[in-house]
Design an enzyme around this catalytic site. Structure first.
Site, PDB file in Angstrom:
ATOM      1  N   CYS A 201      11.755  -4.279   0.959  1.00  0.00           N
ATOM      2  CA  CYS A 201      11.119  -3.302   1.500  1.00  0.00           C
ATOM      3  C   CYS A 201      11.621  -2.172   2.246  1.00  0.00           C
ATOM      4  CB  CYS A 201      10.562  -3.950   2.737  1.00  0.00           C
ATOM      5  SG  CYS A 201       9.357  -3.349   4.444  1.00  0.00           S
TER       6      CYS A 201
ATOM      7  N   ASP B  51       0.029  -6.012  -3.144  1.00  0.00           N
ATOM      8  CA  ASP B  51       0.531  -5.162  -2.317  1.00  0.00           C
ATOM      9  C   ASP B  51      -0.454  -3.902  -1.744  1.00  0.00           C
ATOM     10  OD1 ASP B  51       2.229  -3.719  -0.558  1.00  0.00           O
ATOM     11  OD2 ASP B  51       3.974  -4.278  -1.703  1.00  0.00           O
TER      12      ASP B  51
ATOM     13  N   HIS C 115       3.033  -7.984  -0.433  1.00  0.00           N
ATOM     14  CA  HIS C 115       4.305  -7.596   0.101  1.00  0.00           C
ATOM     15  C   HIS C 115       5.147  -8.557   0.525  1.00  0.00           C
ATOM     16  CE1 HIS C 115       6.278  -3.756   1.120  1.00  0.00           C
ATOM     17  NE2 HIS C 115       6.825  -4.325   2.188  1.00  0.00           N
TER      18      HIS C 115
END
Length: 246
Positions: free
Chosen positions: A132, A179, A212
């Site tokens: 991330c 995502d 994600h």
């Protein structure tokens, strides 16, 4: 990380209950989690946190996974004592929060970490992975530090600027099909630009039906349908590192 205006949805995932096998150390101005294998090695991997900070059990689990495969791992506090993001925080404050935690302004910390690995751990071969926010850091570092021999960037936001494609060493980019922070169009553009500009090996891989944070934020024991994808992504990470820093 986020598409700048809203927080990364990592909090959708599971927080692993994990005790960790390494120890916390102080290295000059930063704290770090360090995990070492039983046998001596001259290989290390820097593990870069997501927005939830260096003490997140999920990230330490990934560090220890690498250690189990023979690497010294170090997960530094790249926020340098500042509070990590919390799921309970007001999302409207995220942009302001991020201003003091910019993923492309970590050189001071990385230099300290590299010095520690080389001088205190006698490391000669170094890689980096990140999740991330840490995926953005990883991408950035692979453009700046030739001593980082391999990188694996997990679902880091993509910025389409021309200096983002001249990788110095092999880099694997892992993304999730579902995502909502990183559109697949951006992923495709990244791959197209890397094909034009990168002079080193790279791979861009998208995992179907995943969201994600899936590699480090999903607990495969309670997400059996996702388990094959989680395991494959982790295997890809290990294979990439083994190929380029062994």
């Amino acid at each position: 990380m986020a598409n700048e205006a809203c927080p990364c949805p990592c909090d959708i995932g599971d927080k692993i209950e994990y005790g960790a096998k390494g120890q916390e150390v102080q290295i000059e101005h930063i704290k770090a989690y360090v995990s070492k294998p039983h046998s001596s090695t001259d290989k290390a991997v820097i593990v870069v946190q997501d927005i939830f900070g260096w003490q997140l059990p999920n990230t330490r689990f990934m560090a220890d996974l690498l250690t189990a495969h023979g690497y010294i791992t170090i997960c530094p506090d790249f926020f340098v004592g500042q509070e990590p993001w919390k799921p309970s925080n007001d999302r409207s404050t995220f942009t302001e929060w991020l201003q003091t935690r910019q993923a492309t302004k970590v050189e001071k910390e990385i230099n300290v970490v590299l010095k520690y690995l080389k001088e205190q751990c006698h490391v000669k071969k170094i890689g980096v992975i990140g999740f991330c926010w840490g995926g953005v850091v990883t991408h950035h570092l692979m453009l700046k530090y030739p001593e980082l021999k391999a990188g694996v960037s997990f679902y880091g936001i993509i910025r389409d600027v021309e200096d983002r494609y001249n990788l110095l060493n092999p880099t694997l980019f892992i993304f999730a099909e579902m995502d909502h922070v990183i559109p697949l169009e951006q992923v495709s553009l990244l791959e197209e630009k890397l094909k034009v500009h990168s002079k080193v090996d790279f791979q861009v891989k998208v995992f179907p039906k995943q969201t994600h944070g899936f590699v480090h934020r999903k607990n495969e024991d309670i997400n059996p349908e996702d388990k094959p994808f989680i395991e494959e992504a982790r295997k890809n990470m290990l294979e990439w590192l083994h190929k380029y820093i062994n």
